[in-house]
Design a protein around this motif. Structure first.
Motif, PDB file in Angstrom:
ATOM      1  N   GLN A 178      54.447  59.976 -25.051  1.00 56.94           N
ATOM      2  CA  GLN A 178      53.374  60.826 -25.306  1.00 56.94           C
ATOM      3  C   GLN A 178      52.849  60.503 -26.765  1.00 56.94           C
ATOM      4  N   ALA A 179      53.820  60.248 -27.892  1.00 55.08           N
ATOM      5  CA  ALA A 179      53.604  59.780 -29.059  1.00 55.08           C
ATOM      6  C   ALA A 179      52.666  58.572 -29.276  1.00 55.08           C
ATOM      7  N   VAL A 180      53.330  57.550 -28.598  1.00 60.66           N
ATOM      8  CA  VAL A 180      52.481  56.084 -28.708  1.00 60.66           C
ATOM      9  C   VAL A 180      51.112  56.514 -28.040  1.00 60.66           C
ATOM     10  N   LEU A 181      50.979  57.357 -26.813  1.00 63.21           N
ATOM     11  CA  LEU A 181      49.612  57.238 -26.209  1.00 63.21           C
ATOM     12  C   LEU A 181      48.930  58.241 -27.125  1.00 63.21           C
ATOM     13  N   ASN A 182      49.166  59.083 -27.771  1.00 63.08           N
ATOM     14  CA  ASN A 182      48.577  59.747 -28.809  1.00 63.08           C
ATOM     15  C   ASN A 182      48.056  58.974 -29.867  1.00 63.08           C
ATOM     16  N   GLN A 183      48.855  58.194 -30.374  1.00 63.36           N
ATOM     17  CA  GLN A 183      48.513  57.070 -31.531  1.00 63.36           C
ATOM     18  C   GLN A 183      47.506  56.146 -31.080  1.00 63.36           C
ATOM     19  N   ARG A 184      47.675  55.385 -30.042  1.00 67.18           N
ATOM     20  CA  ARG A 184      46.343  54.795 -29.372  1.00 67.18           C
ATOM     21  C   ARG A 184      45.157  55.296 -29.033  1.00 67.18           C
ATOM     22  N   MET A 185      45.385  56.606 -28.674  1.00 69.11           N
ATOM     23  CA  MET A 185      43.983  57.147 -28.364  1.00 69.11           C
ATOM     24  C   MET A 185      43.459  57.452 -29.676  1.00 69.11           C
ATOM     25  N   ASP A 186      44.235  57.762 -30.865  1.00 71.87           N
ATOM     26  CA  ASP A 186      43.495  57.886 -32.017  1.00 71.87           C
ATOM     27  C   ASP A 186      43.008  56.847 -32.758  1.00 71.87           C
ATOM     28  N   GLU A 187      43.542  55.628 -32.570  1.00 70.97           N
ATOM     29  CA  GLU A 187      42.839  54.409 -32.845  1.00 70.97           C
ATOM     30  C   GLU A 187      41.676  53.966 -32.416  1.00 70.97           C
ATOM     31  N   VAL A 188      41.653  54.350 -31.091  1.00 71.62           N
ATOM     32  CA  VAL A 188      40.166  54.096 -30.430  1.00 71.62           C
ATOM     33  C   VAL A 188      39.293  55.418 -30.581  1.00 71.62           C
ATOM     34  N   LEU A 189      39.485  56.378 -30.909  1.00 69.23           N
ATOM     35  CA  LEU A 189      38.565  57.641 -31.027  1.00 69.23           C
ATOM     36  C   LEU A 189      38.155  57.690 -32.481  1.00 69.23           C
ATOM     37  N   ARG A 190      39.028  57.101 -33.498  1.00 69.70           N
ATOM     38  CA  ARG A 190      38.526  57.243 -34.901  1.00 69.70           C
ATOM     39  C   ARG A 190      37.283  56.694 -35.222  1.00 69.70           C
ATOM     40  N   PRO A 191      37.139  55.353 -34.811  1.00 69.57           N
ATOM     41  CA  PRO A 191      35.636  54.920 -34.988  1.00 69.57           C
ATOM     42  C   PRO A 191      34.690  55.507 -34.541  1.00 69.57           C
ATOM     43  N   LEU A 192      34.668  56.366 -33.562  1.00 70.66           N
ATOM     44  CA  LEU A 192      33.554  57.454 -32.670  1.00 70.66           C
ATOM     45  C   LEU A 192      33.471  58.501 -33.613  1.00 70.66           C
ATOM     46  N   GLY A 193      34.406  58.845 -34.681  1.00 68.63           N
ATOM     47  CA  GLY A 193      34.479  59.882 -35.297  1.00 68.63           C
ATOM     48  C   GLY A 193      35.206  61.316 -34.794  1.00 68.63           C
ATOM     49  N   LEU A 194      36.009  60.719 -33.785  1.00 69.74           N
ATOM     50  CA  LEU A 194      36.809  61.850 -33.339  1.00 69.74           C
ATOM     51  C   LEU A 194      38.116  61.797 -33.368  1.00 69.74           C
ATOM     52  N   SER A 195      38.874  63.182 -33.402  1.00 70.00           N
ATOM     53  CA  SER A 195      40.333  63.040 -33.248  1.00 70.00           C
ATOM     54  C   SER A 195      40.794  63.300 -31.891  1.00 70.00           C
ATOM     55  N   VAL A 196      42.274  62.969 -31.543  1.00 68.11           N
ATOM     56  CA  VAL A 196      42.325  63.461 -30.212  1.00 68.11           C
ATOM     57  C   VAL A 196      42.053  64.769 -29.978  1.00 68.11           C
ATOM     58  N   VAL A 251      42.944  52.489 -23.040  1.00 70.24           N
ATOM     59  CA  VAL A 251      44.081  52.857 -23.264  1.00 70.24           C
ATOM     60  C   VAL A 251      45.015  53.072 -22.073  1.00 70.24           C
ATOM     61  N   VAL A 252      44.687  54.121 -21.474  1.00 72.63           N
ATOM     62  CA  VAL A 252      45.460  54.344 -20.227  1.00 72.63           C
ATOM     63  C   VAL A 252      45.627  53.429 -19.231  1.00 72.63           C
ATOM     64  N   GLY A 253      44.566  52.367 -19.195  1.00 70.19           N
ATOM     65  CA  GLY A 253      44.447  51.203 -18.320  1.00 70.19           C
ATOM     66  C   GLY A 253      45.593  50.315 -18.746  1.00 70.19           C
ATOM     67  N   ALA A 254      45.579  50.018 -19.944  1.00 67.33           N
ATOM     68  CA  ALA A 254      46.554  49.256 -20.771  1.00 67.33           C
ATOM     69  C   ALA A 254      48.316  49.912 -20.381  1.00 67.33           C
ATOM     70  N   MET A 255      48.309  51.148 -20.555  1.00 67.84           N
ATOM     71  CA  MET A 255      49.544  51.624 -20.254  1.00 67.84           C
ATOM     72  C   MET A 255      49.956  51.639 -18.693  1.00 67.84           C
ATOM     73  N   THR A 256      49.232  51.570 -17.672  1.00 64.21           N
ATOM     74  CA  THR A 256      49.346  51.400 -16.461  1.00 64.21           C
ATOM     75  C   THR A 256      49.330  50.101 -15.487  1.00 64.21           C
ATOM     76  N   GLU A 257      48.485  49.313 -16.462  1.00 70.01           N
ATOM     77  CA  GLU A 257      48.226  47.947 -15.658  1.00 70.01           C
ATOM     78  C   GLU A 257      49.552  47.236 -14.944  1.00 70.01           C
ATOM     79  N   HIS A 258      50.563  47.398 -15.443  1.00 67.89           N
ATOM     80  CA  HIS A 258      51.717  46.800 -14.638  1.00 67.89           C
ATOM     81  C   HIS A 258      52.126  47.565 -13.378  1.00 67.89           C
ATOM     82  N   LEU A 259      51.556  48.843 -13.213  1.00 66.65           N
ATOM     83  CA  LEU A 259      51.765  49.350 -12.149  1.00 66.65           C
ATOM     84  C   LEU A 259      50.833  49.301 -10.838  1.00 66.65           C
TER      85      LEU A 259
END
Length: 143
Positions: free
Chosen positions: A14-32, A110-118
């Motif tokens: 959850q912590a890593v997912l939250n961090q990655r989501m924050d990284e992609v949302l920040r340029p859009l001006g959004l927090s998680v 982000v979620v796709g990267a997390m589950t791409e091996h499944l």
């Protein structure tokens, strides 16, 4: 794997997912949290601040501050009916709908990267298992 190890693994994920989501949302001006708020308002326009807070795992006070910030950004407007401002339902603006579409794509990546091996069957099973765990804990807290 012991129950405590499983709990730690879920929290780490959850912590890593939250961090990655924050990284992609920040340029859009959004927090998680802002993204979660917009996503919930998109799914249920007019939902109250109290319900939004419950669904996004923040306090009612924090949600009120978050919604006020989204209002200032022109992404949310409150329903015009009379009553306490913090309990009036909120709705997305047109600008929010556009940003939300971009945010959804970024989070999906982000979620796709997390589950791409499944495989698809494994993703479905993971979804079912996590949902069952969430629901079991929710039942426990309501007793």
């Amino acid at each position: 794997m012991s129950p405590d190890q499983l709990g730690v693994l879920i929290k780490e994920t959850q912590a890593v997912l939250n961090q990655r989501m924050d990284e992609v949302l920040r340029p859009l001006g959004l927090s998680v949290s802002q993204y979660a708020c917009l996503r919930n308002l998109h799914e249920e326009p007019g939902i109250t601040g109290s319900e939004l807070a419950r669904r996004t795992f923040v306090s009612r006070q924090s949600m009120n501050v978050l919604v006020q910030g989204l209002e200032r950004q022109g992404l949310v407007e409150r329903a015009p009916e009379p009553g306490p401002r913090r309990e009036r339902g909120a709705m997305l603006t047109h600008a929010a709908t556009e940003i939300l579409a971009r945010a959804d794509n970024a989070v999906s990546d982000v979620v796709g990267a997390m589950t791409e091996h499944l495989g698809q069957e494994q993703r479905n099973e993971l979804h079912a298992l996590l949902s069952a765990c969430r629901d079991a804990l929710a039942r426990e807290s309501s007793r």
